[in-house]
Design a protein around this motif. Structure first.
Motif, short mmCIF file in Angstrom:
data_model
loop_
_atom_site.label_atom_id
_atom_site.label_comp_id
_atom_site.label_asym_id
_atom_site.label_seq_id
_atom_site.Cartn_x
_atom_site.Cartn_y
_atom_site.Cartn_z
N GLN A 8 34.96 32.25 -4.88
CA GLN A 8 34.50 31.08 -5.39
C GLN A 8 34.08 31.64 -6.50
OE1 GLN A 8 32.24 28.89 -2.70
NE2 GLN A 8 30.96 27.94 -4.13
N PRO A 9 33.15 31.97 -6.79
CA PRO A 9 32.38 32.77 -8.28
C PRO A 9 34.07 32.46 -9.00
CG PRO A 9 31.74 34.85 -6.70
CD PRO A 9 32.65 33.56 -5.96
N ILE A 10 34.46 33.35 -8.87
CA ILE A 10 35.83 33.29 -9.95
C ILE A 10 36.48 31.77 -10.27
CG2 ILE A 10 38.42 34.21 -10.62
CD1 ILE A 10 37.68 36.57 -9.49
N VAL A 11 36.33 30.54 -9.26
CA VAL A 11 36.66 29.84 -9.14
C VAL A 11 36.08 28.75 -10.16
CG1 VAL A 11 37.01 27.19 -8.14
CG2 VAL A 11 37.75 29.84 -7.00
N MET A 12 34.52 28.91 -10.47
CA MET A 12 33.00 28.46 -10.44
C MET A 12 33.47 28.79 -12.04
SD MET A 12 32.01 26.63 -8.61
CE MET A 12 30.31 26.12 -8.55
N ALA A 13 33.84 30.20 -12.40
CA ALA A 13 33.85 30.55 -13.92
C ALA A 13 34.74 29.73 -14.10
CB ALA A 13 34.26 31.78 -13.71
N CYS A 14 35.80 29.97 -13.80
CA CYS A 14 37.42 29.86 -14.15
C CYS A 14 37.03 28.10 -14.37
CB CYS A 14 38.99 29.10 -13.73
SG CYS A 14 38.70 31.49 -13.40
N ALA A 15 36.18 27.13 -13.52
CA ALA A 15 36.03 25.77 -13.77
C ALA A 15 34.89 25.21 -15.68
CB ALA A 15 35.48 24.70 -12.81
N ASP A 16 34.68 26.16 -15.57
CA ASP A 16 33.64 25.83 -16.61
C ASP A 16 34.35 26.10 -17.58
OD1 ASP A 16 30.96 25.55 -14.74
OD2 ASP A 16 30.38 27.53 -15.57
N ILE A 17 35.10 27.12 -17.85
CA ILE A 17 35.99 27.74 -18.67
C ILE A 17 37.34 26.64 -18.83
CG2 ILE A 17 37.78 28.60 -19.46
CD1 ILE A 17 37.21 31.26 -17.82
N ALA A 18 37.76 25.60 -18.11
CA ALA A 18 38.62 24.60 -18.63
C ALA A 18 37.47 23.09 -18.55
CB ALA A 18 39.25 24.03 -16.43
N ASP A 19 36.69 23.23 -18.53
CA ASP A 19 35.44 21.95 -19.00
C ASP A 19 35.66 22.66 -20.30
OD1 ASP A 19 35.44 21.06 -16.20
OD2 ASP A 19 33.36 22.04 -16.19
N GLN A 20 35.63 23.55 -20.63
CA GLN A 20 35.00 23.83 -22.14
C GLN A 20 35.66 23.98 -23.10
OE1 GLN A 20 31.65 24.55 -23.56
NE2 GLN A 20 33.09 24.66 -25.26
N ALA A 21 37.42 24.29 -22.52
CA ALA A 21 38.73 24.17 -23.40
C ALA A 21 39.35 22.74 -23.56
CB ALA A 21 39.51 24.43 -22.30
N GLU A 22 38.40 21.28 -21.99
CA GLU A 22 38.87 19.92 -22.79
C GLU A 22 38.10 19.75 -23.84
OE1 GLU A 22 38.25 17.65 -19.18
OE2 GLU A 22 40.47 18.09 -18.81
N ILE A 23 36.60 19.86 -24.14
CA ILE A 23 36.04 19.57 -24.65
C ILE A 23 36.12 20.34 -26.28
CG2 ILE A 23 33.67 19.73 -26.29
CD1 ILE A 23 32.96 19.85 -23.04
#
Length: 276
Positions: free
Chosen positions: A64-79
């Motif tokens: 889960q910590p890796i998924v949460m970090a990757c979700a943050d990465i995806a959000d930042q990439a979209e921006i």
């Protein structure tokens, strides 16, 4: 919110207030027998819409910590990229990262042979991948090597594309790599892939490959220049001809005289910069 299927103790498939399926993450959220009504929405730490059902079993195995970090990465990439990315990115990237960690523990560190091409053709994605590497260290405690930057960038590039475009991207990178080899052999020079002249050359090739692969070419307006340039720059002509022959033999792409001229112009610039 109705929890309809357990993925693991911290992840579940749910229906939101509008009846849309959503993957939810939260401590203990998948523990009670399903289906059940989740009334305390503060337990939901993250929601993911439009996740491909094929990935649900994979999610169950992810940290889960890796998924949460990757979700943050995806959000930042979209921006940063200004594009809507594939909604499966947090999970496919997390799966890669988790596997990379296991691989590195076994002493296996892989460097992509297309690293130079990725950095030159996709500078924004490469920079975001560098930031992602730092975020994973900060939020998930993972220390990934520099070689993983290219792998993360590839996931971002793929997430930008529509389904099936990864094949097109890999085809382009393969063709670029082969053309680099042809140029180095024909001109007997090592290409400086950090130079501005190479960056311009590779960008021209990228657009040329995209046109040829889609059956589109520039109009033949200056093909009369080819005979003169062939006399003035015989080595550049032989190099451009070799590239065109490769495109035809390997990919069944046909370069017209106009494309040969443009290739010669870029090849000549590479020669001049190498000799300067």
């Amino acid at each position: 919110m109705k929890i309809i299927k357990k993925i693991n103790t911290s992840a579940a498939l749910a229906l939101d207030a509008s009846g849309h399926e959503v993957v939810v993450l939260g401590k203990g959220i998948g523990f009670p027998p399903t289906p059940y009504e989740l009334t305390d929405l503060s337990k939901v730490e993250r929601t993911f819409y439009d996740v491909d059902p094929r990935y649900l079993s994979m999610i169950a195995e992810l940290s889960q910590p890796i998924v949460m970090a990757c979700a943050d990465i995806a959000d930042q990439a979209e921006i940063e990229l200004g594009n809507q990315l594939n909604p499966n990115l947090p999970f496919t990237l997390a799966d890669h990262v988790q596997f990379a960690v296991e691989r590195l523990k076994s002493g296996v560190d892989l460097t992509m042979p297309i690293a130079y091409d990725i950095r030159h053709l996709y500078p924004k994605e490469t920079e975001l991948a560098k930031q992602a590497r730092e975020l994973l260290a900060r939020e998930a405690g993972l220390k990934l090597p520099d070689s993983e930057v290219v792998n993360i960038a590839l996931h971002l590039i793929n997430a930008e594309a529509e389904a099936g475009d990864m094949h097109s991207m890999m085809m382009t990178l393969k063709a670029l790599s082969d053309v680099d080899g042809i140029v180095e052999k024909q001109l007997a020079i090592p290409l400086n892939k950090e130079s501005f002249s190479y960056s311009r050359f590779s960008m021209h090739l990228r657009y040329l490959i995209q046109r040829l692969a889609s059956g589109r070419q520039v109009e033949e307006r200056i093909s009369g220049m080819l005979a003169q340039m062939r006399r003035d720059y015989p080595q550049a002509y032989q190099c451009a001809r070799a590239i065109a022959d490769y495109f035809r033999a390997a990919w069944n792409w046909q370069c017209n005289d106009e494309e040969i001229v443009y290739l010669m112009l870029h090849i000549t610039r590479l020669q001049e910069k190498n000799e300067a």
